[in-house]
Design an enzyme around this catalytic site. Structure first.
Site, PDB file in Angstrom:
ATOM      1  N   HIS A 102      30.102  36.315  43.072  1.00 18.27           N
ATOM      2  CA  HIS A 102      31.160  36.592  44.046  1.00 18.27           C
ATOM      3  C   HIS A 102      30.550  37.313  45.243  1.00 18.27           C
ATOM      4  O   HIS A 102      29.719  38.210  45.080  1.00 18.27           O
ATOM      5  CB  HIS A 102      32.241  37.474  43.418  1.00 18.27           C
ATOM      6  CG  HIS A 102      33.262  37.953  44.408  1.00 18.27           C
ATOM      7  ND1 HIS A 102      34.150  37.108  45.030  1.00 18.27           N
ATOM      8  CD2 HIS A 102      33.522  39.200  44.886  1.00 18.27           C
ATOM      9  CE1 HIS A 102      34.921  37.803  45.838  1.00 18.27           C
ATOM     10  NE2 HIS A 102      34.560  39.083  45.782  1.00 18.27           N
ATOM     11  N   CYS A 216      35.012  32.350  48.465  1.00 12.54           N
ATOM     12  CA  CYS A 216      34.559  33.663  48.941  1.00 12.54           C
ATOM     13  C   CYS A 216      33.269  33.560  49.752  1.00 12.54           C
ATOM     14  O   CYS A 216      33.118  34.231  50.775  1.00 12.54           O
ATOM     15  CB  CYS A 216      34.382  34.623  47.767  1.00 12.54           C
ATOM     16  SG  CYS A 216      33.133  34.134  46.547  1.00 12.54           S
TER      17      CYS A 216
END
Length: 343
Positions: A102, A216
């Site tokens: 992430h 992301c």
């Protein structure tokens, strides 16, 4: 936009597909795609719709966020690269071994000492963004798919450093930060849905890309590009990002919800799409998940079929080897492209 904290996501189905190397071939009610623009442009919207109450997240999106502050023009802002394994808060570096990472961005005001975190992720976890719910009272698959930006004061140094990355990548003025903040608000209101997959003809650089992901890491890359455009100075280094690929021949456009599932829709195609998505039921026990995974393997590998939902429209992907792959690709940071005054 609000604080993310330590989020979770139903990542089992996308990860299982990637690790198993699954692939899916369909046939029904297709529209010709020759001459179409590839990759298909991600659709922008004029405003962000209110989420349907049916859509509920196991982990709250952005629970304690704050508005993006206005900086003084002469503030000096350090831009930080933030990266950690997905579900690091629960499983440590486990998904890091599969390069399931992430990405986010940190900011440090060197004059005031204040730190901030900004990231973009799913409102209802990854599984809901990747596969729909089949509700018996509805003819069409029901999607809980929104992604959004989140901004909050502070940086959880331990969270990012422990199994990931917290490193400076650029420096900019408070004026540049303020320009970025206005751009983020506009980007957040018009780019409303999350897209898990990058769909490409074959592995490797230079291959035809049919669809780009919107996740992301893409938010981080878009923000870096804007910062460079506004005058931020980036280090001359390479950074890496996770991408989950599907590999297929040229996709076939099938239609939207009305044309497929409406009163005058294609019942055969509608049934095939629903049967496909029924394999990816949410909230399964471990035993049910493994049994369903075996059925997916049989359907996907043997029949080579995959139905993609993109821009709120359905596409058929004629899958081909290696079907699905996770990559951790290196990209250089952007270079400053304007002569705007900065520091």
């Amino acid at each position: 936009m609000a604080r993310a904290g330590r989020r979770g996501a139903d990542w089992r189905w996308p990860l299982a597909l990637a690790l198993a190397g699954l692939g899916l071939t369909a046939t029904l009610g297709a529209a010709p795609t020759s001459g179409r623009r590839w990759p298909v442009p991600y659709k922008r919207f004029s405003f962000r719709p209110k989420p349907d109450p049916y859509c509920q997240a196991k982990y709250t999106f952005c629970p304690t966020g704050s508005p993006i502050p206005v900086m003084k023009d002469n503030d000096i802002i350090e831009v930080l690269r933030l990266q950690t394994p997905v579900w690091e808060f629960k499983y440590g570096d486990l998904l890091g071994h599969f390069k399931i990472m992430h990405d986010a961005i940190g900011f440090r005001n060197t004059l005031t000492g204040k730190n901030y975190t900004m990231e973009w992720y799913e409102l209802f976890q990854l599984g809901n963004c990747t596969f729909p719910h089949l509700r018996p009272e509805m003819d069409a698959p029901f999607w809980c798919n929104q992604g959004a930006a989140c901004f909050f004061e502070g940086i959880d140094d331990k969270h990012w450093r422990e199994n990931g990355t917290l490193a400076p990548v650029a420096t900019m003025s408070g004026n540049t930060f303020n320009k970025m903040a206005e751009w983020v608000k506009q980007d957040n209101e018009t780019g409303i849905y999350y897209e898990t997959w990058t769909v490409q003809a074959s592995p490797g650089k230079g291959m035809e890309t049919w669809f780009e992901s919107y996740d992301c890491s893409k938010f981080v890359l878009r923000t870096y590009e804007k910062l460079a455009e506004f005058g931020a100075e980036f280090k001359k280094i390479e950074t890496n990002y996770t991408r989950i690929f599907l590999y297929s021949g040229e996709p076939t456009y099938l239609g939207n919800e009305t044309s497929i599932f409406g009163p005058k829709g294609n019942k055969t195609l509608a049934s095939a799409i629903k049967e496909f998505y029924a394999l990816f039921k949410p909230h399964l026990s471990t035993k049910e998940f493994l049994l369903s995974l075996l059925k997916i393997f049989d359907s996907v590998i043997m029949h080579r079929e995959f139905y993609l939902f993109y821009n709120f429209e359905y596409w058929f992907l004629p899958m081909k080897f290696p079907f699905v792959k996770i990559t951790y690709e290196g990209l250089p940071l952007p270079t400053r492209r304007t002569a705007l005054p900065d520091l």
